[in-house]
Motif scaffolding. Structure first.
Motif, PDB file in Angstrom:
ATOM      1  N   TYR A  88       0.850  -1.193   0.000  1.00  0.00           N
ATOM      2  CA  TYR A  88       0.000   0.000   0.000  1.00  0.00           C
ATOM      3  C   TYR A  88       0.885   1.242   0.000  1.00  0.00           C
ATOM      4  CZ  TYR A  88      -3.915  -3.025   1.312  1.00  0.00           C
ATOM      5  OH  TYR A  88      -4.878  -3.999   1.326  1.00  0.00           O
ATOM      6  N   LEU A  89       0.369   2.319  -0.567  1.00  0.00           N
ATOM      7  CA  LEU A  89       1.068   3.596  -0.510  1.00  0.00           C
ATOM      8  C   LEU A  89       0.496   4.418   0.640  1.00  0.00           C
ATOM      9  CD1 LEU A  89       1.371   4.642  -4.267  1.00  0.00           C
ATOM     10  CD2 LEU A  89       3.128   3.656  -2.788  1.00  0.00           C
ATOM     11  N   LEU A  90       1.382   4.975   1.437  1.00  0.00           N
ATOM     12  CA  LEU A  90       0.945   5.804   2.552  1.00  0.00           C
ATOM     13  C   LEU A  90       0.522   7.181   2.042  1.00  0.00           C
ATOM     14  CD1 LEU A  90       0.725   5.836   5.685  1.00  0.00           C
ATOM     15  CD2 LEU A  90       2.968   6.949   5.700  1.00  0.00           C
ATOM     16  N   THR A  91      -0.650   7.618   2.449  1.00  0.00           N
ATOM     17  CA  THR A  91      -1.114   8.983   2.156  1.00  0.00           C
ATOM     18  C   THR A  91      -1.155   9.738   3.475  1.00  0.00           C
ATOM     19  OG1 THR A  91      -2.445   8.287   0.256  1.00  0.00           O
ATOM     20  CG2 THR A  91      -2.999  10.393   1.278  1.00  0.00           C
ATOM     21  N   LEU A  92      -0.351  10.769   3.579  1.00  0.00           N
ATOM     22  CA  LEU A  92      -0.260  11.544   4.810  1.00  0.00           C
ATOM     23  C   LEU A  92      -1.143  12.784   4.702  1.00  0.00           C
ATOM     24  CD1 LEU A  92       1.205  11.666   7.569  1.00  0.00           C
ATOM     25  CD2 LEU A  92       2.936  13.094   6.461  1.00  0.00           C
ATOM     26  N   VAL A  93      -2.089  12.895   5.618  1.00  0.00           N
ATOM     27  CA  VAL A  93      -3.015  14.035   5.644  1.00  0.00           C
ATOM     28  C   VAL A  93      -2.815  14.777   6.965  1.00  0.00           C
ATOM     29  CG1 VAL A  93      -5.421  14.761   5.637  1.00  0.00           C
ATOM     30  CG2 VAL A  93      -4.695  12.822   4.213  1.00  0.00           C
ATOM     31  N   GLU A  94      -2.565  16.074   6.874  1.00  0.00           N
ATOM     32  CA  GLU A  94      -2.417  16.884   8.083  1.00  0.00           C
ATOM     33  C   GLU A  94      -3.685  17.702   8.298  1.00  0.00           C
ATOM     34  OE1 GLU A  94       1.155  19.209   7.780  1.00  0.00           O
ATOM     35  OE2 GLU A  94       2.386  17.555   8.545  1.00  0.00           O
ATOM     36  N   ARG A  95      -4.267  17.555   9.470  1.00  0.00           N
ATOM     37  CA  ARG A  95      -5.473  18.315   9.805  1.00  0.00           C
ATOM     38  C   ARG A  95      -5.560  18.454  11.311  1.00  0.00           C
ATOM     39  NH1 ARG A  95     -10.125  13.799   8.262  1.00  0.00           N
ATOM     40  NH2 ARG A  95      -9.607  12.318   9.930  1.00  0.00           N
ATOM     41  N   ASP A  96      -6.260  19.494  11.742  1.00  0.00           N
ATOM     42  CA  ASP A  96      -6.361  19.777  13.176  1.00  0.00           C
ATOM     43  C   ASP A  96      -7.493  18.942  13.783  1.00  0.00           C
ATOM     44  OD1 ASP A  96      -5.824  20.850  15.601  1.00  0.00           O
ATOM     45  OD2 ASP A  96      -6.870  22.749  15.257  1.00  0.00           O
ATOM     46  N   ALA A  97      -7.211  17.659  13.923  1.00  0.00           N
ATOM     47  CA  ALA A  97      -8.192  16.724  14.484  1.00  0.00           C
ATOM     48  C   ALA A  97      -7.434  15.533  15.064  1.00  0.00           C
ATOM     49  CB  ALA A  97      -9.175  16.267  13.405  1.00  0.00           C
ATOM     50  N   ALA A  98      -8.135  14.697  15.788  1.00  0.00           N
ATOM     51  CA  ALA A  98      -7.498  13.521  16.371  1.00  0.00           C
ATOM     52  C   ALA A  98      -6.933  12.638  15.259  1.00  0.00           C
ATOM     53  CB  ALA A  98      -8.508  12.740  17.205  1.00  0.00           C
ATOM     54  N   PRO A  99      -5.785  12.013  15.480  1.00  0.00           N
ATOM     55  CA  PRO A  99      -5.175  11.180  14.427  1.00  0.00           C
ATOM     56  C   PRO A  99      -6.041   9.966  14.104  1.00  0.00           C
ATOM     57  CG  PRO A  99      -4.003  10.916  16.506  1.00  0.00           C
ATOM     58  CD  PRO A  99      -4.956  12.048  16.692  1.00  0.00           C
ATOM     59  N   SER A 100      -5.960   9.517  12.871  1.00  0.00           N
ATOM     60  CA  SER A 100      -6.725   8.349  12.457  1.00  0.00           C
ATOM     61  C   SER A 100      -6.003   7.659  11.298  1.00  0.00           C
ATOM     62  CB  SER A 100      -8.138   8.737  12.025  1.00  0.00           C
ATOM     63  OG  SER A 100      -8.094   9.563  10.865  1.00  0.00           O
ATOM     64  N   ASN A 106      -5.761   0.941  -2.516  1.00  0.00           N
ATOM     65  CA  ASN A 106      -4.332   0.616  -2.436  1.00  0.00           C
ATOM     66  C   ASN A 106      -3.568   1.627  -1.590  1.00  0.00           C
ATOM     67  OD1 ASN A 106      -4.538   2.783  -4.163  1.00  0.00           O
ATOM     68  ND2 ASN A 106      -2.882   2.095  -5.529  1.00  0.00           N
ATOM     69  N   ARG A 107      -4.301   2.328  -0.717  1.00  0.00           N
ATOM     70  CA  ARG A 107      -3.668   3.358   0.107  1.00  0.00           C
ATOM     71  C   ARG A 107      -3.966   3.135   1.587  1.00  0.00           C
ATOM     72  NH1 ARG A 107      -5.472   9.002  -1.022  1.00  0.00           N
ATOM     73  NH2 ARG A 107      -7.539   8.027  -1.003  1.00  0.00           N
ATOM     74  N   ILE A 108      -3.006   3.510   2.426  1.00  0.00           N
ATOM     75  CA  ILE A 108      -3.227   3.620   3.861  1.00  0.00           C
ATOM     76  C   ILE A 108      -3.170   5.109   4.177  1.00  0.00           C
ATOM     77  CG2 ILE A 108      -2.294   3.138   6.158  1.00  0.00           C
ATOM     78  CD1 ILE A 108      -1.173   0.518   5.050  1.00  0.00           C
ATOM     79  N   VAL A 109      -4.280   5.660   4.602  1.00  0.00           N
ATOM     80  CA  VAL A 109      -4.379   7.102   4.839  1.00  0.00           C
ATOM     81  C   VAL A 109      -4.135   7.380   6.320  1.00  0.00           C
ATOM     82  CG1 VAL A 109      -5.825   9.153   4.659  1.00  0.00           C
ATOM     83  CG2 VAL A 109      -6.037   7.307   2.958  1.00  0.00           C
ATOM     84  N   LEU A 110      -3.058   8.086   6.589  1.00  0.00           N
ATOM     85  CA  LEU A 110      -2.688   8.459   7.956  1.00  0.00           C
ATOM     86  C   LEU A 110      -2.973   9.942   8.155  1.00  0.00           C
ATOM     87  CD1 LEU A 110      -1.311   8.046  10.717  1.00  0.00           C
ATOM     88  CD2 LEU A 110       0.904   8.349   9.545  1.00  0.00           C
ATOM     89  N   SER A 111      -3.941  10.236   8.987  1.00  0.00           N
ATOM     90  CA  SER A 111      -4.303  11.630   9.275  1.00  0.00           C
ATOM     91  C   SER A 111      -3.719  12.032  10.630  1.00  0.00           C
ATOM     92  CB  SER A 111      -5.829  11.798   9.310  1.00  0.00           C
ATOM     93  OG  SER A 111      -6.394  11.479   8.056  1.00  0.00           O
ATOM     94  N   VAL A 112      -2.955  13.120  10.632  1.00  0.00           N
ATOM     95  CA  VAL A 112      -2.297  13.582  11.855  1.00  0.00           C
ATOM     96  C   VAL A 112      -2.400  15.098  11.956  1.00  0.00           C
ATOM     97  CG1 VAL A 112      -0.657  11.656  11.931  1.00  0.00           C
ATOM     98  CG2 VAL A 112      -0.073  13.725  10.655  1.00  0.00           C
ATOM     99  N   ARG A 113      -2.149  15.603  13.135  1.00  0.00           N
ATOM    100  CA  ARG A 113      -2.120  17.050  13.312  1.00  0.00           C
ATOM    101  C   ARG A 113      -0.851  17.616  12.677  1.00  0.00           C
ATOM    102  NH1 ARG A 113      -6.038  18.476  16.965  1.00  0.00           N
ATOM    103  NH2 ARG A 113      -6.752  16.841  18.400  1.00  0.00           N
ATOM    104  N   PRO A 114      -0.897  18.859  12.200  1.00  0.00           N
ATOM    105  CA  PRO A 114       0.307  19.486  11.620  1.00  0.00           C
ATOM    106  C   PRO A 114       1.466  19.451  12.618  1.00  0.00           C
ATOM    107  CG  PRO A 114      -1.643  20.809  11.154  1.00  0.00           C
ATOM    108  CD  PRO A 114      -2.070  19.747  12.126  1.00  0.00           C
ATOM    109  N   GLY A 115       2.656  19.133  12.111  1.00  0.00           N
ATOM    110  CA  GLY A 115       3.824  19.122  12.977  1.00  0.00           C
ATOM    111  C   GLY A 115       4.060  17.822  13.725  1.00  0.00           C
ATOM    112  N   THR A 116       3.231  16.813  13.472  1.00  0.00           N
ATOM    113  CA  THR A 116       3.419  15.525  14.140  1.00  0.00           C
ATOM    114  C   THR A 116       4.776  14.928  13.746  1.00  0.00           C
ATOM    115  OG1 THR A 116       1.049  15.094  14.183  1.00  0.00           O
ATOM    116  CG2 THR A 116       2.496  13.198  14.420  1.00  0.00           C
ATOM    117  N   THR A 117       5.546  14.495  14.733  1.00  0.00           N
ATOM    118  CA  THR A 117       6.899  14.001  14.480  1.00  0.00           C
ATOM    119  C   THR A 117       6.880  12.642  13.787  1.00  0.00           C
ATOM    120  OG1 THR A 117       7.047  12.884  16.613  1.00  0.00           O
ATOM    121  CG2 THR A 117       7.743  15.194  16.531  1.00  0.00           C
TER     122      THR A 117
END
Length: 238
Positions: A88-100, A106-117
């Motif tokens: 799978y290809l990782l899709t990184l989404v930055e948004r001001d919400a709880a991570p998910s 064919n994608r794994i969508v990782l949603s994180v807050r901006p600036g997540t290490t």
């Protein structure tokens, strides 16, 4: 207390345990050798036994040294990650919400807050993989505990640096490696059966092999498949 012995130029760590028989292990990435031995067995006896197994030890060292390593992960957009043996290809989404984390085609969508290490993104994905294993295990346990007439007391899923799984026959507790979620489903099933077999035979002796042959005739194929797949990019220790 940890002791070290020399096996013809190969150092081996000796760990004393409350067990009846000697057990040999060879660990990635360099092929480090560990010998688990009964508490009161003479060191010379342990050395003689281990030297008799030198061809096996050297063969295992060649295998682990040649085993492919995953490239280091940065947890960035369009990076390759695996789930149940599929890429799978990782899709990184930055948004001001709880991570998910969500799997989409064919994608794994990782949603994180901006600036997540990077380390935090790694923690989130590891926790997600752990949940994938925890979800997959109950139906496998139901199937195989009934077939093998055994019952585990508890199953833990965690990062394990040197093993795909382990079993404590006394407590009947089983531990499974989080990274099994990255491998084909039959690999997880093989490890579950392997650990349940230790509730019948605690050691890896001829009886254990007979148990595995009885319940899973292709177990050696699954073992080889798992051991030939890339492992996490890190120095394994114990």
């Amino acid at each position: 207390m940890l002791e070290t012995i020399d096996l013809g130029g190969i150092p081996a760590d000796v760990v004393r345990k409350r067990i009846k028989h000697v057990h040999l292990s060879v660990y990635p990435p360099a092929g480090r050798v560990r010998i688990s031995a009964p508490e009161h067995m003479a060191l010379d006896t342990i050395r003689v036994f281990a030297i008799s197994k030198l061809p096996w030890i050297k063969g295992q060292q060649r295998k682990v040294q040649a085993q492919e390593r995953e490239s280091p992960r940065d947890y960035i957009d369009r990076e390759s990650h695996y789930l149940w043996g599929k890429r799978y290809l990782l899709t990184l989404v930055e948004r001001d919400a709880a991570p998910s984390i969500d799997r989409q085609h064919n994608r794994i969508v990782l949603s994180v807050r901006p600036g997540t290490t990077t380390s935090r993104r790694e923690e989130l994905l590891d926790a997600w993989y752990r949940e994938q294993v925890k979800t997959a295990v109950p139906p496998l346990l139901k199937k195989w505990e009934a077939l093998m007439n055994v019952k585990s007391s508890k199953v833990f899923v965690q990062r394990m640096k040197t093993k795909w799984g382990s079993c404590n026959p006394a407590s009947r507790a089983i531990r499974l490696n989080t990274d099994l979620a990255k491998k084909p489903p039959e690999c997880l099933e093989y490890i579950v059966v392997h650990e349940l077999a230790h509730l019948i035979e605690p050691s890896h002796n001829a009886r254990f092999v007979s148990v595995m042959n009885l319940f899973m005739p292709k177990w050696q194929h699954y073992r080889d498949e798992l051991n030939n797949l890339p492992v996490r990019h890190e120095d394994w220790d114990y």
